[in-house]
Structures are given as structure tokens and as C-alpha cells.
Design a protein around this motif. Structure first.
Motif, PDB file in Angstrom:
ATOM      1  N   GLU A 173     -10.696   3.520 -10.255  1.00  0.00           N
ATOM      2  CA  GLU A 173      -9.752   2.094 -10.200  1.00  0.00           C
ATOM      3  C   GLU A 173      -9.421   1.420 -11.326  1.00  0.00           C
ATOM      4  OE1 GLU A 173     -12.707  -0.383  -9.646  1.00  0.00           O
ATOM      5  OE2 GLU A 173     -13.965   0.913  -7.794  1.00  0.00           O
ATOM      6  N   GLU A 174      -9.564   2.013 -13.032  1.00  0.00           N
ATOM      7  CA  GLU A 174      -8.458   1.464 -13.694  1.00  0.00           C
ATOM      8  C   GLU A 174      -6.967   2.285 -13.885  1.00  0.00           C
ATOM      9  OE1 GLU A 174     -10.398   1.779 -17.077  1.00  0.00           O
ATOM     10  OE2 GLU A 174     -11.130  -0.566 -17.175  1.00  0.00           O
ATOM     11  N   ARG A 175      -7.035   3.350 -13.236  1.00  0.00           N
ATOM     12  CA  ARG A 175      -5.556   4.156 -13.528  1.00  0.00           C
ATOM     13  C   ARG A 175      -4.532   3.492 -12.279  1.00  0.00           C
ATOM     14  NH1 ARG A 175      -8.849   8.594 -15.009  1.00  0.00           N
ATOM     15  NH2 ARG A 175      -9.274   9.390 -13.383  1.00  0.00           N
ATOM     16  N   GLU A 176      -5.973   3.535 -10.568  1.00  0.00           N
ATOM     17  CA  GLU A 176      -4.885   3.027  -9.270  1.00  0.00           C
ATOM     18  C   GLU A 176      -4.813   1.486 -10.042  1.00  0.00           C
ATOM     19  OE1 GLU A 176      -4.229   4.248  -6.264  1.00  0.00           O
ATOM     20  OE2 GLU A 176      -4.849   6.121  -7.414  1.00  0.00           O
ATOM     21  N   ASN A 177      -5.264   0.892 -10.457  1.00  0.00           N
ATOM     22  CA  ASN A 177      -4.923  -0.714 -11.034  1.00  0.00           C
ATOM     23  C   ASN A 177      -3.244  -0.580 -11.633  1.00  0.00           C
ATOM     24  OD1 ASN A 177      -6.651  -2.261  -9.029  1.00  0.00           O
ATOM     25  ND2 ASN A 177      -8.179  -2.111 -10.234  1.00  0.00           N
ATOM     26  N   SER A 178      -3.668   0.122 -13.070  1.00  0.00           N
ATOM     27  CA  SER A 178      -2.517   0.573 -13.653  1.00  0.00           C
ATOM     28  C   SER A 178      -0.784   0.729 -12.406  1.00  0.00           C
ATOM     29  CB  SER A 178      -2.981   1.359 -14.666  1.00  0.00           C
ATOM     30  OG  SER A 178      -4.084   0.711 -15.568  1.00  0.00           O
ATOM     31  N   LYS A 179      -1.858   1.716 -12.800  1.00  0.00           N
ATOM     32  CA  LYS A 179      -0.549   2.561 -11.611  1.00  0.00           C
ATOM     33  C   LYS A 179       0.440   1.224 -10.164  1.00  0.00           C
ATOM     34  CE  LYS A 179       1.307   6.048  -7.751  1.00  0.00           C
ATOM     35  NZ  LYS A 179       0.140   6.137  -6.598  1.00  0.00           N
ATOM     36  N   ILE A 180      -0.364   0.476  -9.471  1.00  0.00           N
ATOM     37  CA  ILE A 180      -0.207  -0.614  -8.922  1.00  0.00           C
ATOM     38  C   ILE A 180       0.571  -1.602  -9.483  1.00  0.00           C
ATOM     39  CG2 ILE A 180      -0.674  -3.046  -7.742  1.00  0.00           C
ATOM     40  CD1 ILE A 180      -2.700  -1.029  -6.339  1.00  0.00           C
ATOM     41  N   ASP A 181       0.007  -2.387 -10.651  1.00  0.00           N
ATOM     42  CA  ASP A 181       0.828  -2.762 -12.098  1.00  0.00           C
ATOM     43  C   ASP A 181       2.253  -2.763 -12.336  1.00  0.00           C
ATOM     44  OD1 ASP A 181      -1.395  -4.899 -11.911  1.00  0.00           O
ATOM     45  OD2 ASP A 181      -2.380  -3.595 -13.668  1.00  0.00           O
ATOM     46  N   ARG A 182       2.801  -1.020 -12.382  1.00  0.00           N
ATOM     47  CA  ARG A 182       3.271  -0.156 -12.475  1.00  0.00           C
ATOM     48  C   ARG A 182       4.379  -0.805 -12.006  1.00  0.00           C
ATOM     49  NH1 ARG A 182       1.669   3.847 -14.398  1.00  0.00           N
ATOM     50  NH2 ARG A 182       1.619   4.851 -12.607  1.00  0.00           N
ATOM     51  N   LEU A 183       3.893  -0.470 -10.839  1.00  0.00           N
ATOM     52  CA  LEU A 183       5.108  -0.379  -9.646  1.00  0.00           C
ATOM     53  C   LEU A 183       5.435  -1.960  -9.192  1.00  0.00           C
ATOM     54  CD1 LEU A 183       3.457   2.265  -7.068  1.00  0.00           C
ATOM     55  CD2 LEU A 183       5.015   2.648  -8.082  1.00  0.00           C
ATOM     56  N   LEU A 184       4.295  -2.467  -9.429  1.00  0.00           N
ATOM     57  CA  LEU A 184       5.883  -4.258  -9.261  1.00  0.00           C
ATOM     58  C   LEU A 184       6.179  -4.482 -10.787  1.00  0.00           C
ATOM     59  CD1 LEU A 184       1.607  -5.488  -8.417  1.00  0.00           C
ATOM     60  CD2 LEU A 184       3.393  -4.891  -6.949  1.00  0.00           C
ATOM     61  N   LYS A 185       5.748  -4.034 -11.462  1.00  0.00           N
ATOM     62  CA  LYS A 185       6.682  -4.327 -12.614  1.00  0.00           C
ATOM     63  C   LYS A 185       8.515  -3.773 -12.283  1.00  0.00           C
ATOM     64  CE  LYS A 185       7.193  -4.065 -17.151  1.00  0.00           C
ATOM     65  NZ  LYS A 185       6.441  -4.062 -18.628  1.00  0.00           N
ATOM     66  N   LEU A 186       8.360  -2.339 -11.927  1.00  0.00           N
ATOM     67  CA  LEU A 186       9.218  -1.644 -11.802  1.00  0.00           C
ATOM     68  C   LEU A 186      10.519  -2.304 -10.503  1.00  0.00           C
ATOM     69  CD1 LEU A 186       8.608   2.031 -12.249  1.00  0.00           C
ATOM     70  CD2 LEU A 186       9.635   0.349 -12.993  1.00  0.00           C
ATOM     71  N   ALA A 187       9.255  -2.967  -9.341  1.00  0.00           N
ATOM     72  CA  ALA A 187       9.922  -2.942  -8.227  1.00  0.00           C
ATOM     73  C   ALA A 187      10.888  -4.570  -8.723  1.00  0.00           C
ATOM     74  CB  ALA A 187       9.052  -4.126  -7.426  1.00  0.00           C
ATOM     75  N   ALA A 188      10.714  -5.921  -9.590  1.00  0.00           N
ATOM     76  CA  ALA A 188      11.228  -6.444 -10.137  1.00  0.00           C
ATOM     77  C   ALA A 188      11.497  -7.610  -8.920  1.00  0.00           C
ATOM     78  CB  ALA A 188      12.485  -6.382 -10.427  1.00  0.00           C
ATOM     79  N   PHE A 189      10.371  -8.420  -8.378  1.00  0.00           N
ATOM     80  CA  PHE A 189      10.235  -8.616  -7.353  1.00  0.00           C
ATOM     81  C   PHE A 189      10.810 -10.318  -8.312  1.00  0.00           C
ATOM     82  CE2 PHE A 189       7.615  -5.660  -5.392  1.00  0.00           C
ATOM     83  CZ  PHE A 189       8.205  -5.676  -3.858  1.00  0.00           C
ATOM     84  N   ARG A 190      11.308 -11.447  -6.767  1.00  0.00           N
ATOM     85  CA  ARG A 190      11.435 -12.504  -7.869  1.00  0.00           C
ATOM     86  C   ARG A 190      10.592 -13.587  -8.041  1.00  0.00           C
ATOM     87  NH1 ARG A 190      17.290 -15.401  -6.369  1.00  0.00           N
ATOM     88  NH2 ARG A 190      16.733 -14.631  -4.243  1.00  0.00           N
ATOM     89  N   GLN A 191       9.659 -13.865  -6.274  1.00  0.00           N
ATOM     90  CA  GLN A 191       8.542 -14.042  -5.980  1.00  0.00           C
ATOM     91  C   GLN A 191       7.195 -12.970  -6.171  1.00  0.00           C
ATOM     92  OE1 GLN A 191      11.007 -15.260  -2.436  1.00  0.00           O
ATOM     93  NE2 GLN A 191       9.843 -17.595  -3.599  1.00  0.00           N
ATOM     94  N   ASP A 192       5.745 -13.780  -5.728  1.00  0.00           N
ATOM     95  CA  ASP A 192       4.861 -13.043  -6.033  1.00  0.00           C
ATOM     96  C   ASP A 192       4.655 -13.637  -4.276  1.00  0.00           C
ATOM     97  OD1 ASP A 192       2.575 -11.854  -6.447  1.00  0.00           O
ATOM     98  OD2 ASP A 192       1.397 -13.355  -7.856  1.00  0.00           O
ATOM     99  N   ALA A 193       5.206 -13.239  -3.737  1.00  0.00           N
ATOM    100  CA  ALA A 193       4.986 -13.292  -1.737  1.00  0.00           C
ATOM    101  C   ALA A 193       3.711 -12.222  -1.408  1.00  0.00           C
ATOM    102  CB  ALA A 193       6.062 -12.268  -1.627  1.00  0.00           C
ATOM    103  N   SER A 194       2.887 -13.118  -0.242  1.00  0.00           N
ATOM    104  CA  SER A 194       1.546 -12.235   0.035  1.00  0.00           C
ATOM    105  C   SER A 194       1.766 -12.671   1.336  1.00  0.00           C
ATOM    106  CB  SER A 194       0.653 -12.998  -0.595  1.00  0.00           C
ATOM    107  OG  SER A 194      -0.499 -12.495   0.204  1.00  0.00           O
ATOM    108  N   LEU A 195       1.842 -11.688   2.021  1.00  0.00           N
ATOM    109  CA  LEU A 195       1.653 -11.635   3.533  1.00  0.00           C
ATOM    110  C   LEU A 195       0.494 -12.514   4.311  1.00  0.00           C
ATOM    111  CD1 LEU A 195       1.254  -7.858   4.279  1.00  0.00           C
ATOM    112  CD2 LEU A 195       2.933  -9.602   4.533  1.00  0.00           C
ATOM    113  N   ALA A 196      -0.464 -12.572   3.807  1.00  0.00           N
ATOM    114  CA  ALA A 196      -1.654 -13.812   4.005  1.00  0.00           C
ATOM    115  C   ALA A 196      -1.301 -15.583   3.480  1.00  0.00           C
ATOM    116  CB  ALA A 196      -2.848 -14.011   2.540  1.00  0.00           C
ATOM    117  N   ASP A 197       0.174 -15.597   3.166  1.00  0.00           N
ATOM    118  CA  ASP A 197       0.705 -17.144   3.028  1.00  0.00           C
ATOM    119  C   ASP A 197       1.570 -17.270   4.086  1.00  0.00           C
ATOM    120  OD1 ASP A 197      -1.083 -17.298   0.773  1.00  0.00           O
ATOM    121  OD2 ASP A 197       0.443 -16.622  -0.985  1.00  0.00           O
ATOM    122  N   ILE A 198       2.279 -16.817   5.198  1.00  0.00           N
ATOM    123  CA  ILE A 198       3.268 -16.341   6.006  1.00  0.00           C
ATOM    124  C   ILE A 198       2.812 -17.366   6.803  1.00  0.00           C
ATOM    125  CG2 ILE A 198       4.610 -15.050   7.535  1.00  0.00           C
ATOM    126  CD1 ILE A 198       4.475 -12.670   5.796  1.00  0.00           C
TER     127      ILE A 198
END
Length: 702
Positions: free
Chosen positions: A505-530
Motif C-alpha cells: 500500500e505504501e508503494r502504491e500510495n507513493s506511486k500515486i503521489d509521484r504521478l500527481l506531482k508529475l502531472a502538475a495540476f493547478r487545482q486539487d480537483a475531485s469528481l465528488a465536488d462537481i
């Protein structure tokens, strides 16, 4: 004023006169008085020789025939000189003015000079010119250093922003062998780093370094005894030389390096004027090449180059370099704790000192690789620097086997405390105590384990210690984690399985964190808030199908259009977040900024690499598409991106411009626009948002 002409001047006057040039023009050409030319022409006419014959006379005969002639009215001139001698006696008197004395002179003189000539004659009679001295420099005696006044620049590869950089110049005055290096600033670290590289460049150390009074070198300037910066003084001690700052506002003290700076402008700055550098390393590499050519240039009078003079004369007089380069020191104050350690705040770690200094105030000197502890100017401990946070660095020579920091802190004390809570707690504490070279460290950790009985109870603590003994995990942190997660009751195999799951789980979470960082989003957008409201024209079921990311499996695109503030960017980034959570590589980019970056990549030759990188991205989000019209390079770049991704990867495009207007925005030849739009539109899901700006709605609610 006397005008004395030598025979060559006389021959020039005769030659020009024979060529038909007027006396006025001759005076202008030769830069002499017209009256002087007229006088000599009268003397030529009165002589017994024709002008052509006078040209054939040798200089001695011509000089004897026409002796030096003066145009000065000697009586008038003598009258002025006598008055100036009288006036000069009052020169130092308060209130002295030339205007007053000139008026007095005019009242006395029969034929006075004008005010300008009055001042000119005074200054000639009593010149106040300040002389300069030619210094002979001894080989290996000094190194002059300074920063150039003008700066060079490097370019940010991402934004194109220019960053000014300082240029350090050093020169050995005897050979004038010069060193040049660019650095980010004149701050202490950069300044001393430049000095270190300069001495390494010369391969030796002079007796003295002559610096300017910049803040990185001098705390307080003085004409007689400057206060040298502590770090710079330590640098000089390391290299066995002295620092000799120049006097303030006295550039003549370092005239050679000032002149070297001007030569650097000509030999290095000018050839670099049309070059672009993206890093300091690239700039210094090119400076090094130009510097080599500069030092190889021959002096016009010495018939040798700077490097030849250095190798032949100066190098042998330099002192050898120390075995290690200087490391910049910093300083901290710390009190020795009861356990015999000082707290080192930069790394949040602890270093041991001899136990007899407990409670004393010490000073820590540290570099990138070493930590030294001083008490009353005497070094009491030295350690290799350990960058691990929270670590205890111990020198066994500092330990005392007899001294105890607390009278009741000893191994037996902790055994008695642990035995109350169970046999496994006792065994665990004993193992912790015997694992440490320095007992007091073990005491703290053993106490931490024993204190866990308060929140969790003795029974659970004993069970957790049993599990820790079975898995060789006897440490405070691991036992506490077992209790927090209620793992003390599981079997060994179950514990290892849970541990494995936790690591996965730690490795998967680290991978997701790394992908989010590389994506360089301007907003922390969530499907639940649409917000799915009718006026937005956003179908919840349609967007829910997009959120499954099936369109990525089918290599399809998504086009989201709408007016400013309708939430286009948020929707595209929400889909991007969903892709990252699913382990898919995503990149968000504002279209104009991405294309600007790719233009710079064409300049430095990395364009193909960047296009291939974009082609490998599983989901590319191009935001604010079409806000700026596309030029020829932009169209080619857009075609490269879309063509590489067509049928292979998915792209999300958000734009304020309706799709029907994209053809005109892309522009250029119709075939290119048709090809681009065909690849984007025909395999895309379209969302056309409507309604007013969401930002306005938020403001009304506030």
C-alpha cells in the motif's frame, strides 16, 4: 605664449604654401597659430633663398637660419607673471577667489589678458597635477580579486526568464595571469567558492589576497586595519595566506584587476554577447575556453603571453595547495545536555562531547562533511557529519563507564520497571539496553517502551513485546505501531502478511503521489465536488461514464468548451486526478506555456525528446486551448503532438473558443488545420458547458 617650430614643421609650412594653400588653412592643418604661420612666411620671404631651395636644406642648416621664434609679448607676459606670483601667496587664505584677483589685475595692467587666459597662465605656472606611481610586483606575492561591474545572464529553459550572474576576476600582478568565473551572487558562499577555484586554477597560493571591501570579505572597512569576515579569515588560514583589503574609494590600490575587468569585457563578454546559456556550468565552460585564448595572447612589449610569464616566473614562487579544498564553515551555539550530547539544529541530530563539559555553553563549527565542538576557543570534539535526522553520533572516547547522569538510571533500575509488566517486556528491554554502546541512549528507549503500558495496558504491552522478539523488531517505534494497529494478537505469519500488505500500500500510495506531482495540476480537483445543475448543460451520467476512463482504453479524446469560469479546467483536472489514482501517467499544461517551452526546446536541440515524452504520456490535458492564435511554429508543434497521440493515447482539450472557430484560430494552410481537427474531433467526446461564471456565483454567496 611661445610657439617654437622645429625644422620639419618649417618644411611642412613651405610645402603646403607651394601647393597653393592659404596661411589660414596651413595653420588649421598643422594645428598652430595663424600668426605664427604668417610670421614665418615673412621670414622666408626676407631670406636670400627661394622656397624650393629651403626645402633642400638639412634640418641643422634650416634651424640655424630660422631660430626658434616666440609670438609672446614679453612685457605684457612679464607683467602678468609678476602679478600671479603676488596673488599665489594668498591662495590658501579663506575667501580666495580668482575672480577677485582678476579684477584687481585688470585695474593694474596696461593691456590685460582675458579671464580665460588669466586662469590658463596661472595653472601652467602653478600646476596641481597628481602623479601616479609605477609599482613593481613581486612574483608570488599577491593575488588581486574583484567582481566585474557588468553582469552576464543565463536563461531559464522553462520560462525564458533572464537571470543575472556575477563575474569573479582574479589576477596575479607579476605575470598578469588572469582567472574568470561566473557565479550566482556576491554572497559569502559563492565568493569563497570562486576564491577556492581561483587558487586551484593557479595551482598554488600567493602570500596575500588583495580584495575589495565587499561584504562577503570585510565586515567593516578601514584605511588602516579592516575587520575581515570570519569565514574569509578562516579560508586564508586554511590556505596559509593573509587577506589585505584595499582602502575604501582607492581604486589605484588594485588598478591591475580593474584593468583586467575592462579587458575581460573585451575578450570574454563581447564574444559571448550573441550566445544563450541555460546553466551556470555551460557559461563557465565557454568562459574557460575564451580565458585560455586570452591568457595565450602576447604582450606587445614583453613578447610573452600571460601563461608563459606565469609558468616561467611566477608559478615557482607560489606556496603549495593544501591536500584538501576549503569547506565553508558555519557556526551555532549549543549547551551540552545531561547525556553528554550537543544538539545540532541544522540536522536535528546529536553529537557527543566529553562528559566533563555537561552544562557548558559551546560553539559548533560545521562544514558539509565535519562537525567540531569548541569550548573557550579549544576544540573538545570532532565528528564526521551525519545528515540523518534525529541520529546520535557517539565517540566512545567520550563515554564514562563510572559516571551516571542520573543516580537511579542504571540497567537494574529498568529491569525492575520492565519485570512488573511481563517477562516479554523484560526480555525486550534487556535487548534494547545491550544493543547500545552508550547506555543512556538505551535508557531513553527502554523507558519509552515501559511507558506504553499507560495507554495500552500491561497485558497488551507484554503481547506486543512477545511479537517483537519473534520478529526481531525490538524497538520503541515498532512496538508502539503494533499496539496502535492492534497487531500484537496476530500470528507471526499473519503479522508478516499484514506487513507485506502495508508495504504494498505504501508503494502504491507513493506511486500515486509521484504521478500527481508529475502531472502538475493547478487545482486539487475531485469528481465528488462537481456540481451537476441543468443550467450548466453537464449530464451527470455522461460525465460518470467518462470518469470510468473507458475513453482512455479506446484511445479517444475529450473536448470541453464553455465561457470563462464555467468550470472547464476543473472538469479536465478532475478526470486527470482520476487517471493518476488509476496509476496512469498524466500531464496538465496550459497550451500557450507548453508551446513557448517547446520553442525553447527547438533552440537547444531537445525538441524531439520532449515530443516523444508527450507521446508516451497516457493522458495529456491542454487547457485554455486557442486563447492565442497559432503561428507557423505552433501549428507544426500542434500537428506533431496530435499526430503522435492519435489512436495511441488520449487527450483532453478545454477551451473558451467553440469548436466551430478552431479552424480559423489554427490558421495556415487549410490542409494542416483539417488534418489537426480531423484527428482531434472525430474520435472525441464533447461537453459544451453553459451558464454564467461559477466565480460570480461564489462571490454572490459571500
Amino acid at each position: 605664449m611661445a610657439n617654437t617650430l622645429d625644422p620639419m614643421d618649417l618644411k611642412q609650412i613651405i610645402t603646403l604654401h607651394l601647393d597653393g594653400i592659404s596661411n589660414r588653412r596651413i595653420a588649421s592643418i598643422l594645428g598652430i597659430s595663424r600668426n605664427t604661420v604668417n610670421t614665418y612666411m615673412q621670414l622666408f620671404a626676407a631670406s636670400d633663398h627661394p622656397l624650393q631651395e629651403l626645402l633642400d636644406f638639412d634640418p641643422a642648416a634650416l634651424s640655424e637660419l630660422f631660430t626658434s621664434h616666440t609670438t609672446i609679448d614679453t612685457v605684457r607676459h612679464n607683467e602678468l607673471m609678476l602679478y600671479l606670483e603676488q596673488a599665489n601667496q594668498s591662495r590658501t587664505h579663506p575667501g580666495f577667489t580668482f575672480q577677485h584677483h582678476y579684477q584687481q589685475y585688470v585695474d593694474q595692467a596696461v593691456d590685460p589678458y582675458g579671464y580665460t587666459q588669466f586662469l590658463e597662465h596661472y595653472r601652467r605656472k602653478y600646476p596641481r597635477e597628481k602623479g601616479s606611481m609605477k609599482l613593481d610586483h613581486i612574483a608570488g606575492q599577491e593575488l588581486f580579486i574583484d567582481f566585474a561591474g557588468k553582469k552576464l545572464h543565463i536563461v531559464d529553459r522553462e520560462t525564458g526568464e533572464l537571470t543575472a550572474v556575477e563575474v569573479f576576476v582574479g589576477i596575479l600582478p607579476c605575470s598578469q595571469y588572469t582567472y574568470v568565473r561566473a557565479c550566482m551572487s556576491q554572497k559569502r558562499a559563492d565568493f569563497i567558492d570562486c576564491c577556492t577555484h581561483a587558487l586551484k586554477f593557479y595551482g598554488g597560493v600567493p602570500k596575500a589576497i588583495v580584495s575589495d571591501n565587499l561584504r562577503s570579505a570585510v565586515n567593516r572597512a578601514s584605511k588602516y586595519e579592516a575587520d575581515i569576515n570570519r569565514s574569509f579569515k578562516d579560508f586564508a588560514r586554511h590556505y596559509n595566506c593573509v587577506i589585505n583589503p584595499t582602502r575604501g574609494y582607492s581604486p589605484q590600490d588594485k588598478a591591475l584587476v580593474e584593468n583586467a575587468v575592462h579587458l575581460v569585457y573585451q575578450r570574454i563578454y563581447y564574444p559571448l554577447r550573441d550566445m544563450t546559456f541555460f546553466s551556470l556550468e555551460d557559461l563557465n565552460r565557454e568562459i574557460s575556453k575564451l580565458l585560455q585564448g586570452y591568457n595565450n595572447l602576447l604582450f606587445q612589449r614583453k613578447e610573452s603571453s600571460r601563461i608563459e610569464l606565469f609558468q616561467r616566473i611566477e608559478r615557482q614562487y607560489l606556496k603549495p595547495l593544501p591536500t584538501t579544498s576549503y569547506e565553508l564553515k558555519d557556526y551555532r551555539r549549543a549547551k551540552v545536555q545531561k547525556m553528554g550530547y550537543v544538539y545540532f539544529s541544522p540536522d536535528k541530530s546529536y553529537y557527543s562531547v566529553p562528559y566533563r563539559y555537561i552544562g557548558k555553553e559551546t560553539q559548533i563549527h560545521f562544514t558539509g562533511s565535519r562537525v567540531e565542538v569548541f569550548y573557550n576557543q579549544q576544540r573538545i570534539a570532532i565528528h564526521q557529519r551525519n545528515l540523518s535526522r534525529g541520529s546520535y553520533i557517539t565517540d566512545t572516547d567520550h563515554l564514562s563507564s563510572t559516571h551516571r547522569f542520573y543516580s537511579d538510571w542504571n540497567p537494574e533500575f529498568f529491569r525492575k520497571k520492565a519485570a512488573v509488566h511481563g517477562p516479554h517486556v523484560l526480555r525486550c528491554v534487556e535487548q534494547i539496553l545491550t544493543a547500545q554502546d552508550y547506555p543512556e541512549i538505551g535508557y531513553k528507549r527502554a523507558l519509552g517502551v515501559i511507558q506504553l503500558h499507560r495507554p495500552y495496558g500491561s497485558e497488551r504491552l507484554d503481547a506486543a513485546c512477545k511479537r517483537a522478539l519473534e520478529t526481531d523488531a525490538c524497538s520503541y517505534m515498532r512496538i508502539r505501531n503494533m499496539l496502535q494497529n492492534r497487531l500484537e494478537g496476530v500470528t507471526c505469519d499473519e503479522y508478516l502478511a499484514l506487513l507485506t500488505d502495508h508495504q504494498w500500500e505504501e508503494r502504491e500510495n507513493s506511486k500515486i503521489d509521484r504521478l500527481l506531482k508529475l502531472a502538475a495540476f493547478r487545482q486539487d480537483a475531485s469528481l465528488a465536488d462537481i456540481r451537476y445543475t441543468p443550467e450548466r448543460n453537464l449530464d451527470k451520467n455522461v460525465f460518470a461514464r467518462l470518469a470510468t476512463l473507458d475513453f482512455m482504453q479506446r484511445k479517444e479524446n475529450v473536448v470541453i468548451c464553455g465561457a470563462s469560469g464555467t468550470g472547464k479546467s476543473y472538469l479536465s483536472q478532475a478526470l486527470g486526478h482520476q487517471a493518476c489514482m488509476s496509476g496512469m501517467k498524466t500531464l496538465y499544461a496550459v497550451t500557450a506555456r507548453l508551446f513557448k517551452k517547446l520553442k525553447l526546446c527547438k533552440v537547444d536541440g531537445t525538441y524531439i525528446k520532449e515530443i516523444e515524452k508527450l507521446g508516451r504520456t497516457e493522458l495529456l490535458i491542454l487547457d485554455d486551448f486557442g486563447l492565442q492564435a497559432f503561428d507557423g511554429q505552433d501549428r507544426e508543434t500542434l500537428m506533431d503532438i496530435i499526430d503522435d497521440r492519435h489512436g495511441k493515447k488520449s487527450t483532453i482539450i478545454s477551451s473558451q473558443i467553440p469548436v466551430s472557430a478552431w479552424y480559423d484560430i489554427i490558421g495556415g494552410e487549410g490542409t494542416i488545420a483539417d488534418a489537426i481537427l480531423d484527428r482531434i474531433i472525430n474520435s472525441s467526446h464533447r461537453i459544451d458547458l453553459k451558464g454564467e461564471s461559477l466565480r460570480k456565483g461564489i462571490l454572490r454567496q459571500e
